[in-house]
Design an enzyme around this catalytic site. Structure first.
Site, PDB file in Angstrom:
ATOM      1  CG  ASP A  14      -1.766   1.126   1.445  1.00 45.03           C
ATOM      2  OD1 ASP A  14      -1.640   2.109   0.690  1.00 45.03           O
ATOM      3  OD2 ASP A  14      -2.601   1.075   2.372  1.00 45.03           O
ATOM      4  CB  VAL A  37      -3.808   4.460  -5.627  1.00 43.64           C
ATOM      5  CG1 VAL A  37      -3.725   5.280  -6.874  1.00 43.64           C
ATOM      6  CG2 VAL A  37      -2.590   4.697  -4.753  1.00 43.64           C
ATOM      7  CG  ASP A  38      -7.364  10.280  -6.328  1.00 47.86           C
ATOM      8  OD1 ASP A  38      -6.669  10.981  -5.559  1.00 47.86           O
ATOM      9  OD2 ASP A  38      -8.166  10.756  -7.161  1.00 47.86           O
ATOM     10  N   GLY A 127      -6.049   0.454 -12.967  1.00 48.60           N
ATOM     11  CA  GLY A 127      -7.238   0.101 -12.179  1.00 48.60           C
ATOM     12  C   GLY A 127      -8.489   0.563 -12.911  1.00 48.60           C
ATOM     13  CE1 TYR A 129      -9.967   7.355 -14.920  1.00 45.51           C
ATOM     14  CE2 TYR A 129      -7.765   8.245 -15.125  1.00 45.51           C
ATOM     15  CZ  TYR A 129      -9.094   8.419 -14.800  1.00 45.51           C
ATOM     16  OH  TYR A 129      -9.537   9.650 -14.381  1.00 45.51           O
TER      17      TYR A 129
HETATM   18  N1  AR6 Z   1      -1.459   1.549  -2.899  1.00 44.33           N
HETATM   19  C1  AR6 Z   1      -0.888   1.228  -4.074  1.00 44.33           C
HETATM   20  N2  AR6 Z   1      -1.581   0.902  -5.177  1.00 44.33           N
HETATM   21  C2  AR6 Z   1      -2.918   0.901  -5.086  1.00 44.33           C
HETATM   22  C3  AR6 Z   1      -3.610   1.224  -3.901  1.00 44.33           C
HETATM   23  C4  AR6 Z   1      -2.827   1.560  -2.760  1.00 44.33           C
HETATM   24  N3  AR6 Z   1      -3.369   1.887  -1.582  1.00 44.33           N
HETATM   25  N4  AR6 Z   1      -4.944   1.106  -4.140  1.00 44.33           N
HETATM   26  C5  AR6 Z   1      -5.088   0.729  -5.432  1.00 44.33           C
HETATM   27  N5  AR6 Z   1      -3.867   0.582  -6.007  1.00 44.33           N
HETATM   28  P1  AR6 Z   1      -6.558   3.163  -9.707  1.00 44.33           P
HETATM   29  P2  AR6 Z   1      -6.280   4.518 -12.308  1.00 44.33           P
HETATM   30  C6  AR6 Z   1      -3.520   0.183  -7.384  1.00 44.33           C
HETATM   31  O1  AR6 Z   1      -7.926   2.689 -10.051  1.00 44.33           O
HETATM   32  O2  AR6 Z   1      -6.511   3.236 -13.038  1.00 44.33           O
HETATM   33  C7  AR6 Z   1      -9.548   6.968  -9.161  1.00 44.33           C
HETATM   34  O3  AR6 Z   1     -10.908   6.981  -8.867  1.00 44.33           O
HETATM   35  C8  AR6 Z   1      -4.519  -0.608  -8.180  1.00 44.33           C
HETATM   36  O4  AR6 Z   1      -4.419  -2.003  -7.882  1.00 44.33           O
HETATM   37  O5  AR6 Z   1      -6.314   3.688  -8.343  1.00 44.33           O
HETATM   38  O6  AR6 Z   1      -5.155   5.395 -12.754  1.00 44.33           O
HETATM   39  C9  AR6 Z   1      -9.015   8.335  -9.595  1.00 44.33           C
HETATM   40  O7  AR6 Z   1      -9.671   9.389  -8.917  1.00 44.33           O
HETATM   41  C10 AR6 Z   1      -4.073  -0.320  -9.610  1.00 44.33           C
HETATM   42  O8  AR6 Z   1      -3.093  -1.254 -10.016  1.00 44.33           O
HETATM   43  O9  AR6 Z   1      -6.067   4.347 -10.729  1.00 44.33           O
HETATM   44  C11 AR6 Z   1      -9.306   8.354 -11.056  1.00 44.33           C
HETATM   45  O10 AR6 Z   1     -10.634   8.757 -11.326  1.00 44.33           O
HETATM   46  C12 AR6 Z   1      -3.408   1.054  -9.521  1.00 44.33           C
HETATM   47  O11 AR6 Z   1      -3.326   1.364  -8.131  1.00 44.33           O
HETATM   48  C13 AR6 Z   1      -9.137   6.910 -11.470  1.00 44.33           C
HETATM   49  O12 AR6 Z   1      -9.351   6.138 -10.298  1.00 44.33           O
HETATM   50  C14 AR6 Z   1      -4.181   2.146 -10.215  1.00 44.33           C
HETATM   51  O13 AR6 Z   1      -5.563   1.971 -10.026  1.00 44.33           O
HETATM   52  C15 AR6 Z   1      -7.722   6.635 -11.924  1.00 44.33           C
HETATM   53  O14 AR6 Z   1      -7.631   5.323 -12.402  1.00 44.33           O
END
Ligand code: AR6
Length: 177
Positions: A14, A37-38, A127, A129
């Site tokens: 994380d 992650v956001d 994720g 996206y």
């Molecule tokens: N630590 C590290 N990685 C993480 C965590 C964490 N705590 N939580 C999730 N991931 P995503 P995107 C991973 O969906 O695809 C949001 O709503 C996850 O497994 O967070 O760029 C934003 O506001 C995945 O591999 O980001 C945008 O609207 C990676 O982080 C949208 O999602 C990215 O997944 C961005 O989408």
């Protein structure tokens, strides 16, 4: 793996728990938070991060895809959060790869300007996206490598943090762990 004087590390976990100078957030162009992650970064980092994001929005109207901005890290162990906006993947869009490259490059440029020595990246766009994970992993690693080879900077450590098993396995394969 080492590129010039910088060590590349791979961690499963994380990103909100990592003690580095800067963590990167996979944000959206509103900079107002979201899921994934956001959501985790804003939840654990507290309201300070959102306040700073709002100030950036007022100044420049959010953040475009491929670009990056930074705030402090509120209650998180990091010093800074670099917010970048990955591309929403679609088959028709031939700019996906360039935009994802820009995310890594522009985040590292901010890190360079802030003179940070350590930075951690999540797997941007893989994720919500929906960017294909293998392609995204190759782009992430190649972009970081090319930045570190071509720019002067203070980075001693770049960490890729994988939250899910599939990404972790892909990065292991590519980095040769
Ligand atoms: N630590 C590290 N990685 C993480 C965590 C964490 N705590 N939580 C999730 N991931 P995503 P995107 C991973 O969906 O695809 C949001 O709503 C996850 O497994 O967070 O760029 C934003 O506001 C995945 O591999 O980001 C945008 O609207 C990676 O982080 C949208 O999602 C990215 O997944 C961005 O989408």
């Amino acid at each position: 793996m080492k590129i010039k004087n910088t060590t590349i590390e791979l961690i499963k976990g994380d990103i909100t728990t990592i003690e580095v100078d800067a963590i990167v957030n996979a944000a959206n162009s509103s900079l107002l938070g979201g899921g994934g992650v956001d959501g985790a970064i804003h939840r654990k980092g507290g309201s300070q991060i959102l306040e700073e994001c709002k100030a950036i929005r007022n100044r420049q109207g959010g953040c475009k895809t491929g670009e990056a901005v930074y705030t402090t890290a509120g209650l998180l162990p990091a010093k800074y959060v670099i917010h970048t906006v990955g591309p929403v993947w679609s088959k028709e869009n031939n700019k996906n790869n360039q935009l994802l490259t820009n995310c890594y490059y522009n985040s590292l440029s901010i890190a360079k300007n802030l003179q940070v020595t350590s930075i951690a990246f999540p797997n941007i766009s893989t994720g919500v996206y929906k960017f294909p994970k293998k392609e995204a992993a190759n782009i992430a690693i190649n972009s970081v490598r090319s930045f570190l080879e071509s720019e002067n900077h203070h980075l001693k450590t770049v960490i890729f943090i994988c939250f899910d098993d599939e990404n972790y396995r892909l990065y292991q394969e590519i980095l040769g762990d």
